[in-house]
Design an enzyme around this catalytic site. Structure first.
Site, PDB file in Angstrom:
ATOM      1  CG  ASP A  66      -3.476   3.854  -3.437  1.00 31.97           C
ATOM      2  OD1 ASP A  66      -4.325   3.073  -3.898  1.00 31.97           O
ATOM      3  OD2 ASP A  66      -3.690   4.605  -2.471  1.00 31.97           O
ATOM      4  CD  GLU A  67      -5.579  -0.818  -1.590  1.00 35.46           C
ATOM      5  OE1 GLU A  67      -5.269  -1.593  -0.650  1.00 35.46           O
ATOM      6  OE2 GLU A  67      -6.582  -0.103  -1.568  1.00 35.46           O
ATOM      7  CG  ASP A 124      -2.017   0.991   1.169  1.00 28.92           C
ATOM      8  OD1 ASP A 124      -2.148   1.672   0.137  1.00 28.92           O
ATOM      9  OD2 ASP A 124      -2.768   1.100   2.157  1.00 28.92           O
TER      10      ASP A 124
END
Length: 367
Positions: A108-109, A14
């Site tokens: 983003d993850e 993350d």
């Protein structure tokens, strides 16, 4: 109960305050300062906040005005999705140096299955550390990671040592970890569900584990069975590198409320063309058109129509959205309109997953 299910080596990576961190990286003057990505005006919404801003209580999805009240020195920047996509691609390229089993959840993850990996490294913890180091050295941003036997626990663990940290939950530690977990930390338990659990005397994983599957089914419906299993360390969902897109949408929030359908038609035209552009870029089409309406009192309404054929053409999408708009009168003035296409032709591209052999369980599994 763990010994009856496959144990995998899963990493959840993350990125830390991704959008805001990109802005701080690209503009050194913003480093160390409270930054919010999004709109600062009366109708603006915070898309992301730097850790400096979060100390004041600024959070994503918060109105720009409220964020400004909480942090008078807050610096707002506009969203730059092209740049975020560019950085995200760089990060994913690093992931793929270790495994092809990468399942992005957003820009983003992502989940990574490194049970078998390209480096031949038996330690998922060391792989996570190496990936985070490479992201920092090659991209310039920090990331946090959670490492464990399944996606659920890895996701929960990645939030433990943020920012720029990681946590490993070894197989032998899974049950004690889950039993001691605050129920609010369980991924998938939102504010409303947490309040309901509190009313039922469920405050920790141990409390949740004490409830029967029948009890949880009765109070939480289909989710009850999920809670029953995850608190026992059971989550068999595999990392799926080719997630099938279910829908595609675009929407706009207006600077002033719109009080007539006539004023909305021009806005819908722009939205329909944006949806069409995204469909064509993704090389997909859909049958079900949904019009999303958010009123000035923040109530939401959706209206849908399923066509007999797949469409991606802006004019057809617009005409269908118009029909839905005039389907019934407005309940109030409107602050947001959106159009989405679902029932996509990607459904036809689904393949029956191959059966995979379960990984043999050993509590000395090297993490």
């Amino acid at each position: 109960m763990l010994d009856t299910f496959p144990i995998r080596k899963i990493i959840h990576v993350d990125m830390d305050a991704f959008y805001a961190s990109v802005e701080q990286m690209d503009n050194p003057e913003l480093k160390g300062k409270p930054v919010a990505v999004g709109g600062s005006g009366n109708r603006g919404v915070v898309s992301a906040a730097s850790y400096e801003a979060r100390k004041f209580g600024v959070r994503s999805a918060m109105s720009g005005m409220q964020a400004r009240r909480l942090c008078p020195d807050l610096i707002f920047t506009k969203t730059r999705f092209d740049r975020y996509h560019e950085i995200s691609k760089q990060v994913r390229n690093i992931f793929h140096d270790y495994t092809d089993l990468v399942e992005p959840l957003s820009l983003d993850e992502a989940y990574l299955d490194v049970t078998q990996n390209k480096k031949g490294n038996p330690s998922a913890s060391l792989i996570a550390q190496e990936i985070r180091t490479r992201i920092f050295n090659e991209v310039g941003l920090t990331a946090s990671a959670g490492i464990s036997i399944n996606k659920f626990i890895a996701k929960v663990a990645s939030d433990y040592n943020k920012p720029n940290g990681q946590k490993t939950v070894n197989p032998e530690d899974v049950l004690p970890f889950l039993e001691g977990l605050d129920i609010r930390k369980f991924y998938g338990v939102g504010k409303v569900t947490a309040e309901k659990m509190y009313q039922l005397g469920i405050f920790t994983g141990s409390d949740l584990k004490s409830k029967t599957i029948e009890y949880l089914d009765m109070h939480f419906g289909k989710s009850g069975r999920f809670y029953y299993h995850v608190v026992r360390g059971i989550h068999t969902s595999e990392v799926k590198p080719n997630r099938i897109r279910k829908s595609l949408a675009a929407e706009r929030t207006f600077s002033e409320n719109l009080s007539s359908e006539i004023f909305m038609l021009e806005k819908l035209e722009h939205i329909a063309h944006e949806v069409s552009r995204r469909l064509k870029k993704s090389k997909v089409a859909g049958k079900t058109v949904t019009l999303k309406i958010k009123y000035s009192d923040f109530t939401m309404q959706t209206r849908s129509k399923t066509l007999p054929y797949f469409v991606s053409d802006a004019n057809i999408i617009l005409e269908t959205a118009k029909d839905l708009l005039f389907q019934e009168s407005m309940q109030n003035s409107v602050r947001l309109l959106g159009i989405s296409l679902s029932n996509l032709n990607t459904d036809k591209k689904k393949k029956k997953p191959e059966e995979k052999k379960a990984v043999s369980v050993q509590l000395q599994f090297d993490f």
